[in-house]
Design an enzyme around this catalytic site. Structure first.
Site, short mmCIF file in Angstrom:
data_model
loop_
_atom_site.label_atom_id
_atom_site.label_comp_id
_atom_site.label_asym_id
_atom_site.label_seq_id
_atom_site.Cartn_x
_atom_site.Cartn_y
_atom_site.Cartn_z
N GLU A 43 5.19 -6.06 7.61
CA GLU A 43 4.52 -5.00 8.35
C GLU A 43 5.09 -4.72 9.74
O GLU A 43 5.05 -3.58 10.21
CB GLU A 43 3.02 -5.31 8.45
CG GLU A 43 2.24 -5.11 7.16
CD GLU A 43 2.40 -6.25 6.17
OE1 GLU A 43 1.85 -6.14 5.07
OE2 GLU A 43 3.06 -7.25 6.51
N GLY B 53 0.82 -1.19 0.00
CA GLY B 53 0.00 0.00 0.00
C GLY B 53 0.86 1.25 0.00
O GLY B 53 2.06 1.20 0.27
#
Length: 359
Positions: A141, A69
């Site tokens: 992440e 993203g």
């Protein structure tokens, strides 16, 4: 239909294929809200179009399919915008991930080069997932104070043994063979054969194209590391996982421990809890709903803004996590990430749930 060139997602039909190309090569095709909406619209348009027999996803440029993203936008939104743009993005993105997993036509993802984070979400839920010798697949992440999302905790919870736990906590990148072992990909096709693979898709069935071009993936690493991975990551807490890694004696286990000590302590504990909970939630949609709760909560955690700052904005690679140690991350703090959102829940439809859930 002619092929568009400027849009952030190029979508066109050719020879029975619906072609989707992520088209932000300078940003390694990082996903934006607009791109998610364009992908979803194309899938809607093509679902009942007899001119489309299969959908093929690829990325523009030479470096990879998608790096994830647009975390610069998330950083700015979390810092100054109150997080509303980010939650709207995730709501659309997670719905797209579920849509891809349930798509009634073959969805062929060319996972060539870098495939990380959100890139995994738009590819690894597909029905035909192709890796090459250039593939680097990861959910990194925890290094930015975040938790694997886009259905990542669903996919990693299904990986053999504790491989998924290792990958989720460390963010380690997988080559082709290891991606196949972990269930994140289906077939290996050498990158030089991808043009021939696309030609075969245009002229025949997906199964025939795969049979014609599939090859043997180069050796990986995870299969020979299963013993220490399964033992160490079966522990109940991140602290015990670290203790087992340090006591293992395997050099790779020591490297994994050193890697964990650089990650956000909060993200590590929330990630472990998310994975363990995912194993009992059932289908992908239920896990995406959990991930939406966790992602929304992360916007108010200091580690997400700080992690993106250190890794992407200032690039000093020296995040100052808060809390700074695992012992300071309490069970109560972890539980906040899973708190119900009331009217703000993702609430994906249940119509297409499978009768048997493979957990």
């Amino acid at each position: 239909m002619s092929e568009p060139t400027e849009a952030p997602v190029r979508a066109w039909i050719e020879d029975g294929l619906g072609r989707l190309v992520l088209n932000r090569p300078r940003a390694l095709n990082a996903l934006t809200h607009e791109m998610v909406e364009l992908l979803a619209a194309a899938l809607d348009d093509w679902e009942h179009d007899p001119a489309v027999g299969a959908v093929v996803l690829s990325g523009a440029g030479e470096r990879g399919l998608c790096a994830g993203g647009d975390i610069r936008a998330i950083h700015e939104d979390a810092r100054t915008g109150g997080g509303q743009a980010s939650t709207a993005f995730w709501r659309a993105e997670y719905r797209l991930n579920a849509r891809i997993a349930r798509y009634p036509k073959p969805y062929v993802a060319l996972m060539d080069g870098i495939v990380m984070g959100g890139g995994v979400g738009v590819s690894a839920h597909g029905s035909v997932r192709i890796v090459t010798e250039r593939s680097k697949v990861a959910m990194p992440e925890t290094g930015i104070g975040f938790v694997p999302d886009v259905g990542g905790t669903y996919l990693l919870a299904l990986a053999p043994g504790e491989l998924g736990t290792h990958l989720a906590l460390t963010g380690a990148a997988l080559g082709a063979r290891d991606a196949l072992v972990c269930g994140l990909a289906d077939h290996f096709v050498p990158s030089a054969r991808l043009p021939a693979f696309l030609d075969a898709l245009r002229g025949g069935s997906v199964a025939e194209a795969v049979r014609a071009q599939v090859g043997e993936a180069p050796p990986g690493q995870l299969e020979e590391q299963r013993e220490w991975i399964d033992h160490c990551y079966a522990a109940d807490t991140v602290e015990e996982i670290l203790d087992r890694l340090l006591a293992s004696g395997a050099p790779a286990a020591g490297q994994a421990a050193a890697t964990l000590l650089t990650k956000s302590p909060t993200a590590l504990k929330v990630t472990l809890a998310a994975l363990r909970r995912a194993r009992g939630l059932g289908p992908l949609e239920r896990v995406l709903e959990q991930e939406y709760r966790v992602s929304s909560a992360a916007l108010s955690s200091p580690d997400l803004v700080e992690g993106i700052r250190a890794q992407v904005i200032d690039k000093d690679r020296d995040p100052r996590w808060s809390p700074a140690t695992l012992t300071e991350v309490t069970e109560e703090l972890v539980a906040r990430f899973f708190a119900p959102l009331g009217a703000g829940e993702l609430a994906l439809a249940a119509d297409d749930f499978p009768q048997e859930v493979p957990w």
